[in-house]
Design a protein around this motif. Structure first.
Motif, PDB file in Angstrom:
ATOM      1  N   HIS A  98       0.867  -1.181   0.000  1.00 60.11           N
ATOM      2  CA  HIS A  98       0.000   0.000   0.000  1.00 60.11           C
ATOM      3  C   HIS A  98       0.899   1.224   0.000  1.00 60.11           C
ATOM      4  O   HIS A  98       2.071   1.164   0.345  1.00 60.11           O
TER       5      HIS A  98
ATOM      6  N   HIS B 105      -4.181   5.309  -1.496  1.00 56.37           N
ATOM      7  CA  HIS B 105      -3.305   4.221  -1.033  1.00 56.37           C
ATOM      8  C   HIS B 105      -2.920   3.281  -2.186  1.00 56.37           C
ATOM      9  O   HIS B 105      -2.756   2.081  -1.979  1.00 56.37           O
TER      10      HIS B 105
ATOM     11  N   ALA C  76      -1.402   0.832  -4.522  1.00 57.61           N
ATOM     12  CA  ALA C  76      -0.332  -0.132  -4.241  1.00 57.61           C
ATOM     13  C   ALA C  76       0.414  -0.548  -5.504  1.00 57.61           C
ATOM     14  O   ALA C  76       1.356  -1.337  -5.428  1.00 57.61           O
TER      15      ALA C  76
END
Length: 615
Positions: A11, A37, A39
């Motif tokens: 993340h 977030h 990833a």
């Protein structure tokens, strides 16, 4: 020597580029993709970093990844093996990802880089640093200290979840570690999950909820005893043991074994967005206090082991500003430095710094971090084009003093201001370059910001900002906090008397109480998450605070990030305009342009279409 650091595939992916030991640029991928977030591989963040350095992929001396995927795979396989046959479903879910992506990570990285520019695949040096070394390097090599204790605490890297180290010159050595599955970060995340928030992003909500707990209640004391008696055994040196019969992250797909937690605490797992009852507030406060106890004990051990009077912190738990404030107040160390990008995004920065120390043959170790403004900045020409394209009218100010005076008047008159200036911040906090500002003296401002600007839960507090030299006037103990990483009380003179029975009040009742001269930034326990502004590092915001004080007699403003719930902080002028027109903001400052919403003829259309108006 040009070094690129990368964090990805868990993340908060990010990239950072180092030139001869100095940070040129750093940014999270989410700011470009607009996926919170994010990833994924940070291709856009890398592209920005290369552009900022004026370099191509072929000019890189090394690329450093922030952890060791094969060592992490070993941990995952051993974890599933130790808990078999439980976890078979999770194993089947994750193995294809590992086999396709992470087992072939060298090829994946080279292929992704090749899409950004041609280079000699044989010449480019690709390095992997251990996860907690990346955290340690991000803090120590950018701190002002030649020697310091190092404390890193997070969920888990490869095996390590907590480490104590020593930084000296250009070297880092590790002295103690705690290994998975025993993790303070995962313990806190388990409570985040059980209280109805999202793991890896909702931990700060749990921290904000904790002050609504009643520390004088029997239920709170019972929760603390049950946590320490059943979930975690804490030793005097700060080490700890998590009792896995209460957790499900080792081999399952959830954080907790809900039936056992419900039996223990007498509360079912809260469903997201459901009513926040007092029991969950008390539970949040209980785990916050346990976390603080562990952090302080670990810090004392770090002091004993290293003999250092200074300490640096990194890892996701280092973003717990309440625990950080308690650590500073405890006086275990004379100086504390916390990496503002303490989580996995900062791993990219630490990987690059560690790679530089490894590759460079010089004895001089690194730069000293003075600010975190390492993201993209935009020209006046770009700003004017954005305004023209969307029919926005405003006034342009050549004088920064005059701009500060005009905006100060707007704030005094109750307007909410979007403040877009200079290069974007690196890390999770808006530090005055992509911020929303407001008058903290207004009792209704917290509710107004939460409901009409941020579109988030009304219990969430807002952070205050003041000039660094005024810290002694406003902050208990005069604490300096340039990165909004420390919680402290207001100076005593600003508090209002609390009504009788305040601690026993419910959440809504506490919110309605005027707690200080600055009610919109004073949390229900009397604390605030402070940022102090230096004239040297952010002259524009410093001037605005000075102007606001000249107009009102008070030099404090609310500073919150320019975004709405579920979205990353804005990066570009276009995104700032969309946020401004799609929310209840009254004024937008785009560099030296000041735009009042009341003056926009297209305001009604924007309010109806929101961000879609950019299409």
């Amino acid at each position: 020597m040009l070094i690129l650091g990368i964090s990805a595939f868990f993340h908060d992916s990010a990239a950072a580029i180092i030139l001869d030991g100095k940070v040129v640029a750093a940014a999270q991928e989410e700011r470009f993709t607009r996926v919170k977030h994010d990833a994924g591989f940070p291709a856009r963040a890398i592209g920005y970093c290369l552009e900022a350095a004026g370099a191509s992929v072929d000019e890189l001396d090394a690329v450093v990844f922030y952890d060791k995927p094969l060592l992490k795979l070993e941990r995952i396989l051993e974890s599933y093996h130790s808990s078999a046959p439980r976890g078979w479903g999770a194993f089947l879910r994750w193995m294809p990802v590992w086999m396709k992506q992470k087992m072939m990570l060298k090829k994946v990285i080279r292929d992704e880089l090749e899409a950004l520019g041609s280079f000699d695949r044989r010449r480019l040096k690709l390095l992997f640093t251990e996860h907690h070394l990346s955290h340690a390097a991000s803090a120590f090599f950018l701190s002002p200290f030649e020697e310091a204790a190092i404390l890193t605490i997070d969920g888990v890297g490869e095996w390590t979840t907590t480490s104590i180290g020593l930084g000296k010159g250009k070297d880092i050595s590790f002295l103690r570690e705690i290994r998975y599955p025993h993790s303070l970060g995962l313990l806190y995340s388990a409570f985040t999950y059980y209280c109805g928030f999202k793991v890896n992003s909702g931990e700060y909500k749990l921290m904000g909820l904790a002050p609504y707990g009643n520390e004088d209640s029997e239920r709170f004391r019972s929760f603390v005893e049950k946590i320490k008696g059943h979930l975690v055994t804490i030793y005097e040196d700060g080490s700890f043991f998590l009792h896995q019969e209460y957790f499900d992250y080792l081999a399952g797909l959830r954080m907790t074994r809900d039936s056992r937690w419900q039996e223990l605490f007498g509360l079912p797992r809260r469903q997201p967005e459901s009513l926040l009852e007092q029991g969950y507030c008390d539970l949040a406060l209980a785990i916050q206090r346990v976390t603080e106890e562990i952090v302080l004990k670990l810090a004392k051990t770090a002091f004993v082991l290293t003999g250092c009077t200074r300490v640096v912190l990194a890892g996701g738990v280092a973003l717990n500003c309440v625990a950080n404030g308690k650590l500073v107040a405890a006086g275990i160390f004379t100086d504390v430095f916390i990496q503002p990008a303490a989580g996995d995004a900062g791993g990219a920065l630490g990987a690059a710094m560690a790679g530089y120390q490894l590759e460079a043959s010089c004895k001089k170790r690194r730069m000293i971090m003075k600010d975190a403004y390492w993201g993209p900045g935009y020209s006046e020409e770009r700003v004017l084009k954005v305004c023209s394209r969307h029919g926005l009218v405003g006034d342009r100010y050549d004088s920064s003093e005059e701009l500060a005076r005009v905006v100060g008047v707007a704030l005094r008159d109750g307007n909410i201001v979007g403040w877009f200036q200079g290069r974007m911040e690196f890390g999770p906090r808006a530090l005055g370059h992509r911020s929303i500002l407001a008058d903290p003296r207004d009792m209704e401002m917290q509710r107004r910001l939460n409901l009409s600007i941020k579109f988030r839960e009304d219990f969430r507090p807002f952070a205050p900002i003041c000039r660094e030299e005024k810290a002694g006037d406003y902050i208990e103990g005069g604490m300096i906090s340039p990165y909004m990483l420390l919680t402290a009380g207001l100076a005593a003179k600003w508090y209002c008397p609390l009504p009788e029975g305040y601690q026993k009040m419910g959440m809504a009742e506490k919110l309605a109480v005027v707690r200080s001269r600055f009610p919109a930034i004073t949390h229900v326990d009397g604390s605030a998450r402070w940022q102090t502004v230096s004239k040297e590092t952010n002259s524009g915001l410093w001037q605005l605070l000075e102007a606001f004080e000249a107009l009102t007699g008070e030099g404090v403003l609310i500073n919150t990030s320019m975004n709405v719930r579920g979205e990353p902080i804005v990066c570009t002028p276009e995104e700032a305009v969309a946020c401004f027109m799609g929310t209840g903001m009254d004024v937008l400052v785009l560099e030296n342009m000041v735009i009042f919403k009341k003056d926009q003829t297209a305001a009604a259309e924007w309010q109806e279409k929101g961000a879609a108006a950019l299409d």
